[in-house]
Design an enzyme around this catalytic site. Structure first.
Site, PDB file in Angstrom:
ATOM      1  N   GLU B 286       0.825  -1.203   0.000  1.00  0.00           N
ATOM      2  CA  GLU B 286       0.000   0.000   0.000  1.00  0.00           C
ATOM      3  C   GLU B 286       0.868   1.265   0.000  1.00  0.00           C
ATOM      4  O   GLU B 286       0.537   2.260  -0.633  1.00  0.00           O
ATOM      5  CB  GLU B 286      -0.949  -0.023   1.216  1.00  0.00           C
ATOM      6  N   GLU B 289       2.174   1.641  -3.410  1.00  0.00           N
ATOM      7  CA  GLU B 289       1.090   2.087  -4.283  1.00  0.00           C
ATOM      8  C   GLU B 289       0.893   3.601  -4.145  1.00  0.00           C
ATOM      9  O   GLU B 289       0.729   4.318  -5.136  1.00  0.00           O
ATOM     10  CB  GLU B 289      -0.214   1.345  -3.930  1.00  0.00           C
ATOM     11  N   CYS B 306      -8.416  -1.841   4.146  1.00  0.00           N
ATOM     12  CA  CYS B 306      -8.282  -2.966   5.092  1.00  0.00           C
ATOM     13  C   CYS B 306      -9.596  -3.336   5.765  1.00  0.00           C
ATOM     14  O   CYS B 306      -9.710  -4.405   6.339  1.00  0.00           O
ATOM     15  CB  CYS B 306      -7.280  -2.620   6.180  1.00  0.00           C
ATOM     16  N   SER B 326      -7.326   1.963  -2.491  1.00  0.00           N
ATOM     17  CA  SER B 326      -6.129   1.160  -2.752  1.00  0.00           C
ATOM     18  C   SER B 326      -6.540  -0.215  -3.258  1.00  0.00           C
ATOM     19  O   SER B 326      -7.508  -0.802  -2.784  1.00  0.00           O
ATOM     20  CB  SER B 326      -5.337   1.014  -1.445  1.00  0.00           C
ATOM     21  N   LYS B 365     -15.398  -9.395   8.278  1.00  0.00           N
ATOM     22  CA  LYS B 365     -14.330 -10.249   7.743  1.00  0.00           C
ATOM     23  C   LYS B 365     -14.901 -11.573   7.241  1.00  0.00           C
ATOM     24  O   LYS B 365     -14.350 -12.192   6.340  1.00  0.00           O
ATOM     25  CB  LYS B 365     -13.259 -10.500   8.802  1.00  0.00           C
ATOM     26  N   GLU B 368     -16.026 -10.710   3.912  1.00  0.00           N
ATOM     27  CA  GLU B 368     -14.873 -10.480   3.031  1.00  0.00           C
ATOM     28  C   GLU B 368     -14.287 -11.813   2.552  1.00  0.00           C
ATOM     29  O   GLU B 368     -14.026 -12.000   1.361  1.00  0.00           O
ATOM     30  CB  GLU B 368     -13.810  -9.682   3.781  1.00  0.00           C
ATOM     31  N   GLU B 373     -14.223 -13.340  -5.346  1.00  0.00           N
ATOM     32  CA  GLU B 373     -12.897 -13.120  -5.939  1.00  0.00           C
ATOM     33  C   GLU B 373     -11.753 -13.483  -4.988  1.00  0.00           C
ATOM     34  O   GLU B 373     -10.594 -13.505  -5.405  1.00  0.00           O
ATOM     35  CB  GLU B 373     -12.771 -11.665  -6.419  1.00  0.00           C
ATOM     36  N   CYS B 519     -10.273  -1.248  14.614  1.00  0.00           N
ATOM     37  CA  CYS B 519     -10.599  -2.667  14.840  1.00  0.00           C
ATOM     38  C   CYS B 519     -10.786  -3.025  16.308  1.00  0.00           C
ATOM     39  O   CYS B 519     -11.506  -3.975  16.620  1.00  0.00           O
ATOM     40  CB  CYS B 519      -9.521  -3.548  14.241  1.00  0.00           C
TER      41      CYS B 519
END
Ligand code: SF4
Ligand code: SF4
Ligand code: SF4
Ligand code: FES
Lengths: 127, 590
Positions: B286, B289, B306, B326, B365, B368, B373, B519
């Site tokens: 990141e 990037e 994230c 990102s 999560k 996710e 994908e 978190c």
């Protein structure tokens, strides 16, 4: 003709209908119009409805009548807005002043023939 | 504002005007029970006081009816009585009414032991449920990969609605219907999965009953552990290092990293790794990037990726801004494919047999990991026999339950170390667990990579803590890099509206975490998660950062090793294959 002043207006009632009918009608109205947010109005008036139904069945016990009074007082004093408060107040007054109506209903002798108890006039005078 | 005086249970207290009766009573050391009330829904200033449960009622002299203390301001000269027999009877009866429409299967309820309704019954000495009658019987909504709703346990306190609508501005839940038939449900009465719900779990954190809980996937893990053909590995998210101990009587914010490793080994995991390792990897990708975007006129500001709740939020509400996000996967999703490629090769394990379990602070999560994908390892090996990159996600609460189930004496476990190859994490990775942490970690690395100099001061205090939107800037070789940090989706929305309006063109990097505090305040963390808990956990995070020998991601020797031995370089070919992803415009107009 009898008028009760509530949050949403006046209720007009034929003189020869009994108070138990009146109560059942008003509780039904409350349930349909309650926003459902506060506990006494949402659940309490439903429970009162269920107990009052037992008056019609003639299956109600003395302890249920006294619990109904408990519930009514609580709903009157704890509800968040006037709709619930009014429902509680109505049941409490009926229990206090219109005992004849209730008793004849329990006995099954009332077919909307008993004139409204004059106690109701006291109802509107109080508070 | 002037002060007023009130008399509570015979004692006089002075409080500022506008203080509620509840707060005034607290000042007088009088505790009034509450149920629907929340003094904050995760962020200071977002409270919930609709006064619906009627459990906090008190008597006020001169008023014929009770008043709810949680949302009634005290008035000068008020004489308040909080514990007369009349008051106690009313509270009890109001609670009994709730119970009369509640499926009381406490012994098998997911909230058993941490249920506010349950503990209130004990507190108020409820011994019978006098009102009896019809109960609602509605289907359980288990459509979501993250959240299970059991409306039969709902007491209509509406805390979840406030969390979803005011704190997160997702507005997926509503109160519907009248009287006894009123329910709290997903908007429009459709299954939760079909709404714009982003799976953040903030509703589950504030729900006082078992009506909204996380999906429990613990049994899948017990089964995998019991399967001799499976090599079951664990990864533990940064924030869990300071939260799991709460459930075992340790002070909030205690660093229990070593004990968690020991507990996971005792549960039967074949290897125990650290998501912190993957967080360091994320910073490499990141950070590079960001540098790449700045140098090549890429889309700026870049935002972090994230937090899966934030990602779905962006896909639902800001599909036009997806190019700002990102392309890096989250640490959890970087860990999975690396375990099934690099680690599998090094350890000579068939990747088909590797089973990856994450321990996460987060209900989103789960969602996710289930995104279609997220199966890069299978694609990499061109082998459909390889399961998803992350097989099971356990929230902190689920791991706590597994530790209890296995009879492990957590508080007295010795400290153990993570397994090598994917087990080393730096302080930079550790602070991913708190709001502002990803940004700070990225700045620690980007600064040194861009300038070639050592960062004089590692700590970026301005972007830490429970404040609202936070801001910092650092000079890197003549460019002033400007960054912003938002936690909670309500604050994220404020920033994204500005991005959309073109007002943040001179900013470079925005960190967004869906949950207040980051978190450590995730929807899967121990309950209760109040602002106070969040602050203590944040302290724990920064203490652990200070303690760690290495505090910058690019200095992590295991990270240096994987680039040397496997990935080549950040943003390289393999990185793109395994560590980067794309987003999907969703929402009503897509
Ligand atoms: S929600 Fe609470 S009170 Fe209801 S069954 Fe579950 S533990 Fe018991
Ligand atoms: S998980 Fe988050 S978005 Fe979904 S209903 Fe709950 S608070 Fe709203
Ligand atoms: S689901 Fe939970 S938080 Fe939401 S109204 Fe019901 S009991 Fe309250
Ligand atoms: S806590 Fe005050 S009404 Fe529910």
């Amino acid at each position: 003709m009898i008028a009760a002043v509530g949050s949403a207006g006046k209720l007009f009632w034929e003189k020869d209908r009994c108070m138990v009918d009146m109560v059942q009608f008003f509780l039904d109205y409350t349930q349909k119009n309650s926003c459902g947010e506060c506990t006494p109005c949402r659940i309490g008036t439903k429970r009162m409805q269920e107990i009052v139904q037992k008056v019609f069945d003639g299956s109600i016990s003395d302890s249920e009548i006294s619990f109904l009074k408990n519930l009514a007082t609580d709903i009157e004093t704890s509800s968040r807005c006037d709709l619930g408060k009014m429902a509680g107040k109505l049941v409490r007054y009926t229990l206090e002043f219109c005992n004849d109506d209730i008793e004849s209903r329990i006995k099954g002798s009332c077919a909307c023939s008993i004139p409204a108890n004059m106690g109701w006039q006291q109802v509107v005078m109080l508070r | 504002m002037s002060d007023i005086r009130v008399i509570i249970d015979g004692r006089e207290v002075t409080v500022p005007e506008g203080t509620t009766i509840l707060e005034a009573a607290k000042k007088a050391n009088v505790k009034i029970p509450t149920l629907c009330y929340l003094k904050d829904v995760g962020l200071k200033g977002i409270k919930h006081d609709i006064g619906s449960c009627r459990v906090c009622v008190v008597e006020v002299d001169g008023k014929p009816d009770f008043v709810s203390s949680c949302n009634t301001p005290a008035e000068n000269g008020m004489v308040i009585k909080t514990n007369t027999p009349k008051v106690l009877a009313a509270r009890k009866l109001n609670l009994e009414m709730l119970l009369s429409d509640h499926h009381l299967d406490c012994t098998t309820c997911p909230k058993n032991g941490i249920c506010e309704l349950q503990s209130l019954c004990a507190e108020l000495n409820v011994r019978a449920i006098r009102p009896q009658g019809e109960m609602k019987s509605l289907p359980i909504d288990d459509s979501s990969p993250s959240i299970i709703r059991n409306p039969n346990k709902c007491i209509l306190c509406q805390r979840c609605i406030t969390a979803c609508k005011v704190l997160q501005t997702v507005d997926a839940l509503e109160l519907y219907g009248n009287g006894f038939d009123a329910v709290v449900r997903p908007k429009g009465g459709i299954p939760l999965i079909e709404t714009q719900c982003v799976n953040c779990g903030q509703c589950a954190l504030v729900c006082p009953t078992g009506a909204i809980v996380e999906r429990d996937d613990t049994w899948k893990v017990w089964e995998a552990i019991a399967d001799p053909s499976k090599h079951v590995v664990a990864q533990t998210a940064p924030s869990t290092h300071v939260t799991i101990g709460e459930a075992f009587g340790l002070p909030v914010g205690t660093d229990i990293t070593g004990k968690m490793v020991a507990a996971l080994r005792r549960l039967g995991f074949d290897a125990v790794f650290d998501t912190n390792w993957a967080a360091d990897l994320t910073i490499m990708e990141e950070g590079y990037e960001l540098i790449h975007r700045i140098k090549n006129n890429g889309v700026l500001p870049q935002t972090t990726s994230c937090s899966p709740g934030w990602i779905k939020f962006a896909e639902e509400f800001y599909p036009d801004l997806l190019p700002h996000i990102s392309s890096c996967k989250s640490p959890q999703q970087m860990f999975g494919p690396i375990a099934k490629t690099f680690y599998a090769e090094k350890k000579k394990i068939n990747p088909e047999n590797i089973f990856v379990v994450s321990v996460m602070p987060c209900t989103a999560k789960k969602y996710e990991a289930a995104r279609p994908e997220m199966n890069s390892a299978a694609k990499y090996w061109n082998n459909p026999g390889i399961s998803r990159d992350v097989d099971v996600v356990l929230t902190s609460r689920e791991l706590i339950r597994m530790i209890r189930e296995a009879g492990i004496d957590f508080a007295n476990l010795p400290d153990e170390k993570y397994d090598p190859i994917m087990g080393e994490g730096t302080g930079a990775a550790q602070i991913f667990g708190a709001t502002g942490g990803v940004m700070e970690a990225a700045l620690r690395t980007a600064y040194e990579v861009v300038t070639g100099k050592t960062l004089p001061k590692l700590d970026f205090e301005d972007i830490r803590g429970m404040k609202g939107i936070k801001e910092a800037s650092v000079n890197m070789n003549g460019i002033t890099v400007k960054v912003l940090v938002a936690h909670s989706l309500g604050l994220a929305r404020q920033l994204m509206d500005k991005v959309r309006a073109g007002e943040l063109k001179d900013y470079h990097f925005i960190e967004i975490m869906a949950c207040p505090g980051g978190c450590i305040g995730g929807g899967g963390q121990p309950i209760p998660t109040t602002v106070e808990e969040r602050e203590l956990r944040i302290n724990g995070i920064y203490e652990r950062d200070k303690k760690l020998p290495i505090r910058k991601s690019h200095e992590n020797p295991e990270i240096q090793a994987i680039y040397k031995e496997f990935l080549g370089e950040p943003l390289g070919h393999k990185s793109h294959q395994l560590l980067h992803t794309h987003y999907i415009p969703r929402g009503k107009n897509n």
